[in-house]
Design an enzyme around this catalytic site. Sequence first.
Site, short mmCIF file in Angstrom:
data_model
loop_
_atom_site.label_atom_id
_atom_site.label_comp_id
_atom_site.label_asym_id
_atom_site.label_seq_id
_atom_site.Cartn_x
_atom_site.Cartn_y
_atom_site.Cartn_z
N HIS A 10 0.83 -1.21 0.00
CA HIS A 10 0.00 0.00 0.00
C HIS A 10 0.87 1.26 0.00
O HIS A 10 0.36 2.36 0.20
CB HIS A 10 -0.91 0.02 1.23
CG HIS A 10 -2.00 -1.00 1.19
ND1 HIS A 10 -3.08 -0.91 0.36
CD2 HIS A 10 -2.17 -2.15 1.89
CE1 HIS A 10 -3.88 -1.94 0.54
NE2 HIS A 10 -3.34 -2.72 1.46
N TYR A 95 -11.07 0.13 -9.69
CA TYR A 95 -11.91 -0.87 -9.02
C TYR A 95 -13.28 -0.96 -9.68
O TYR A 95 -13.81 -2.05 -9.92
CB TYR A 95 -12.04 -0.50 -7.54
CG TYR A 95 -12.87 -1.45 -6.73
CD1 TYR A 95 -12.32 -2.63 -6.23
CD2 TYR A 95 -14.21 -1.19 -6.46
CE1 TYR A 95 -13.08 -3.51 -5.48
CE2 TYR A 95 -14.97 -2.07 -5.71
CZ TYR A 95 -14.40 -3.23 -5.22
OH TYR A 95 -15.16 -4.10 -4.48
N THR A 129 -11.58 -14.63 -8.18
CA THR A 129 -11.36 -13.26 -7.70
C THR A 129 -12.66 -12.49 -7.55
O THR A 129 -12.62 -11.29 -7.26
CB THR A 129 -10.39 -12.49 -8.63
OG1 THR A 129 -10.93 -12.47 -9.95
CG2 THR A 129 -9.00 -13.12 -8.61
N PHE A 131 -15.94 -11.14 -5.67
CA PHE A 131 -16.11 -10.75 -4.26
C PHE A 131 -16.74 -11.90 -3.47
O PHE A 131 -16.31 -12.19 -2.35
CB PHE A 131 -16.97 -9.48 -4.15
CG PHE A 131 -16.98 -8.93 -2.76
CD1 PHE A 131 -15.98 -8.09 -2.32
CD2 PHE A 131 -18.00 -9.27 -1.88
CE1 PHE A 131 -15.97 -7.61 -1.02
CE2 PHE A 131 -18.00 -8.80 -0.58
CZ PHE A 131 -16.99 -7.95 -0.15
N VAL A 133 -16.64 -15.19 -3.88
CA VAL A 133 -15.70 -16.27 -3.60
C VAL A 133 -14.63 -15.81 -2.61
O VAL A 133 -14.30 -16.53 -1.66
CB VAL A 133 -15.07 -16.82 -4.90
CG1 VAL A 133 -13.92 -17.79 -4.61
CG2 VAL A 133 -16.14 -17.50 -5.75
N MET A 134 -14.10 -14.61 -2.81
CA MET A 134 -13.06 -14.11 -1.91
C MET A 134 -13.60 -13.90 -0.49
O MET A 134 -12.88 -14.11 0.49
CB MET A 134 -12.46 -12.82 -2.46
CG MET A 134 -11.61 -13.06 -3.70
SD MET A 134 -10.97 -11.54 -4.43
CE MET A 134 -9.82 -11.02 -3.16
N PHE A 157 -13.71 -8.11 7.20
CA PHE A 157 -12.71 -7.52 6.32
C PHE A 157 -13.28 -7.36 4.91
O PHE A 157 -13.14 -6.32 4.29
CB PHE A 157 -11.44 -8.40 6.29
CG PHE A 157 -10.39 -7.90 5.34
CD1 PHE A 157 -9.59 -6.82 5.69
CD2 PHE A 157 -10.22 -8.49 4.11
CE1 PHE A 157 -8.63 -6.34 4.81
CE2 PHE A 157 -9.26 -8.02 3.22
CZ PHE A 157 -8.47 -6.94 3.58
N MET A 158 -13.92 -8.39 4.41
CA MET A 158 -14.60 -8.34 3.11
C MET A 158 -16.06 -7.97 3.42
O MET A 158 -16.87 -8.84 3.71
CB MET A 158 -14.53 -9.69 2.39
CG MET A 158 -13.12 -10.19 2.12
SD MET A 158 -12.31 -9.41 0.73
CE MET A 158 -13.30 -9.97 -0.63
#
Length: 197
Positions: A10, A95, A129, A131, A133-134, A157-158
């Site tokens: 980052h 994004y 990748t 959202f 599934v992640m 977090f997700m």
Amino acid sequence: MSPPRLIKTHLPIQLVPVGFWENKCKVIYVARNAKDNLVSYYHFDRMNKTQPEPGSLDEYIYKFMKGDVGWGSWYDHVKGYWENREKRNILYLFYEDMKENPQRAVERIKQYLDLSVTDDVIARIVEHTSFKVMKDNPMTNYTFIPKSILDHSISPFMRKGEVGDWVNHFSASHLKIFDEDYERQMKMANIPFRTNL
């Protein structure tokens, strides 16, 4: 590790070691619009016990505009990589574009990295990748990290991964203040961010 090696960071561009550029390393930079980024980062700071308490969203909006958050100013970060994207070999992705058409994003990355990959592999990358599934994968949702570091009972977090969720968080007064500040800080940048799809 033997090449090719991968680094995830980052760091703002001014903190990337000079040797990285001297060795002509390739960079894939993903930028998210400021409003959704602010909301996402606020919820992350709420659950991230290694960061200072973010306070209320009202307080956090001002911190974000001043760059008084982890990794510093969002404005400086996105502008730094944007201004250097051609001379520093940076693939600058948005994004919002990735959410709108993930296959196109994977194709762009494949081309940028000069890879030869089958359509089946691309389809699997798009699937893994996503959202959804992640969000269910402990290696990407970080549920394996102790609660003393990331407290998922406060916020996962997700969380949502949506484009435009900021409308559920910004009041009319927040929006006015933020838009005025955004205009001032981004007036010379001309980066084509989208805040909804």
